[in-house]
Scaffold this active site. Structure first.
Site, mmCIF file in Angstrom:
data_model
loop_
_atom_site.group_PDB
_atom_site.id
_atom_site.type_symbol
_atom_site.label_atom_id
_atom_site.label_comp_id
_atom_site.label_asym_id
_atom_site.label_seq_id
_atom_site.Cartn_x
_atom_site.Cartn_y
_atom_site.Cartn_z
ATOM 1 N N GLU A 1 -83.079 17.972 -35.744
ATOM 2 C CA GLU A 1 -83.283 19.439 -35.337
ATOM 3 C C GLU A 1 -83.438 20.258 -36.598
ATOM 4 O O GLU A 1 -84.109 21.115 -36.915
ATOM 5 C CB GLU A 1 -82.375 19.977 -34.858
ATOM 6 C CG GLU A 1 -82.189 21.546 -34.685
ATOM 7 C CD GLU A 1 -80.921 21.921 -33.560
ATOM 8 O OE1 GLU A 1 -80.608 23.273 -33.606
ATOM 9 O OE2 GLU A 1 -80.399 20.791 -32.746
ATOM 10 N N ILE B 1 -79.381 30.845 -25.944
ATOM 11 C CA ILE B 1 -79.970 29.895 -25.484
ATOM 12 C C ILE B 1 -81.411 30.201 -25.332
ATOM 13 O O ILE B 1 -81.777 31.059 -24.711
ATOM 14 C CB ILE B 1 -79.506 29.284 -23.944
ATOM 15 C CG1 ILE B 1 -78.110 29.260 -23.773
ATOM 16 C CG2 ILE B 1 -80.311 28.152 -23.481
ATOM 17 C CD1 ILE B 1 -77.263 28.182 -24.864
ATOM 18 N N PRO C 1 -69.722 31.391 -26.212
ATOM 19 C CA PRO C 1 -68.942 32.274 -26.733
ATOM 20 C C PRO C 1 -67.809 31.851 -27.635
ATOM 21 O O PRO C 1 -66.830 31.286 -26.994
ATOM 22 C CB PRO C 1 -68.500 33.235 -25.832
ATOM 23 C CG PRO C 1 -69.622 33.075 -24.640
ATOM 24 C CD PRO C 1 -69.838 31.580 -24.949
#
Length: 387
Positions: free
Chosen positions: A252, A164, A135
């Site tokens: 990624e 997640i 956060p």
């Protein structure tokens, strides 16, 4: 073989890649496509889906054969990422598990760790997730506040993570934590937690209500004096985590770009199909010149996305996957892909805004591609450094 471009073949695509494409397409249309609405209601895929992925040989595509993997190149992952999108899947966490987190284990785990984890990763017995975002931190990985303090043979981990993917099902969790908060980026390490029922201090928080991808089990995670063996550190020593993350983020981003390419192609295929079937004012929608011209533009846009991504995949296979190249792939594929999906919705009228239609789910799922894996603005910053 591309459904929109039947004669298209990427420079890196071999007969093995094409055979895998056919296998993956058949598997996902059978096991994923019919379950999208149910998975969305449940906010997670079936746990058994991961075992089916393993049985189908779709979890170890570029992992070592000695552990049960296929030993292929990155093109294997690019193919499956595209086929997932072409099957209208927005629930599976395959991209996180297979081309992303599994590669951290393959690259940085020692021989003992690989022996313990890799067979389970490839079979689907162990689902992978990576806990980066916190956060308030977003893309600023140096600002993570989760700490891992060494106490004898354990790390005592405290902190929280958010957004997640695979948060419900994950059995192995790669945690980004500060092992030496005084060292900034040099104090970050990657530690693998085996998140079974015996792991005290580990809590799976609420399932997050996302705009799209409702079937993806995205959660908050909390660590309260959670003890993880020091032997689960990834890398030869502490403090390598930030550099490991930077090395893997380009990969990624290429995986996400491949998904974007598939989503854009799937949206245009749906629009073509719908405009041929739906009639207005006595003729099919595709009979109107405006619609044909719009579809022609969209088909050209998809080809531009595909060729950009495939150029970057070839660069990766050739060992030239620099951060700027991967960032260009993600920037182009995400930004143009979102625009393509948005324009395709228009052909469906009100039905395009219904979640029961694949195009409606794609519209809601696509937007985050410009955010996760690094925002489009971060991609531009990385590319600008190469000017």
């Amino acid at each position: 073989m591309s459904a929109l471009f039947p004669d298209y073949r990427a420079s890196w695509e071999t007969d093995q890649h094409r055979e895998l494409r056919r296998h993956a397409a058949e598997f996902f249309r059978r096991e994923a496509t019919p379950n999208q609405e149910r998975w969305a209601r449940n906010h997670q895929v079936d746990r058994e889906f991961w075992n089916k992925l393993g049985d189908a040989g779709l979890l170890g595509l570029d992992l070592p054969e000695e552990f049960g993997g296929a030993g292929g190149d990155f093109g294997f992952s690019a193919v499956v990422a595209e086929e997932l999108a072409l099957a209208h899947d927005s629930a599976s966490g395959w991209v996180v598990h297979s081309p992303i987190v599994a590669h951290y284990i393959d690259t940085y785990a020692n021989a003992q760790q690989k022996q313990r984890w890799m067979p389970k990763i490839i079979s689907g017995e162990a689902v992978l997730a990576i806990a980066m975002t916190e956060p308030g931190t977003g893309s600023d990985l140096q600002a993570v506040r989760t700490t891992a303090v060494r106490d004898g043979g354990d790390y005592v981990i405290n902190g929280s993570k958010t957004f997640i993917s695979n948060g419900t099902h994950c059995d192995l969790l790669v945690i980004v934590a500060k092992t030496d908060p005084a060292q900034g980026a040099a104090g970050i390490s990657l530690i693998v937690a085996e998140t079974n029922d015996q792991l005290q201090g580990f809590e799976r928080g609420r399932v997050l209500e996302k705009v799209g991808q409702h079937g993806q089990d995205t959660r908050e995670l909390f660590f309260s004096d959670m003890r993880v063996p020091v032997a689960n550190l990834l890398g030869e020593q502490e403090g390598l985590g930030f550099y490991q993350l930077m090395e893997q983020l380009a990969r990624e981003r290429l995986a996400i770009a491949s998904v974007c390419s598939g989503m854009a192609e799937a949206a245009v295929l749906e629009a073509i199909r719908y405009t041929k079937e739906r009639e207005a004012f006595g003729k099919p929608l595709i009979g109107f010149q405006h619609n044909r011209f719009a579809l022609a533009e969209l088909k050209a846009e998809v080809l531009s996305i595909k060729t950009t991504v495939d150029y970057c995949v070839q660069s990766y296979i050739d060992g030239r996957n620099d951060p700027a190249t991967a960032s260009m792939a993600k920037l182009v594929a995400a930004d143009k892909g979102v625009a393509v999906v948005d324009r395709c919705v228009q052909f469906f009228g009100g039905y395009g805004y219904m979640m029961e239609y694949p195009i409606g789910r794609a519209y809601a799922a696509a937007r985050v591609n410009k955010i996760y894996g690094g925002t489009s603005e971060i991609m531009k910053e990385i590319i600008s450094r190469s000017l």
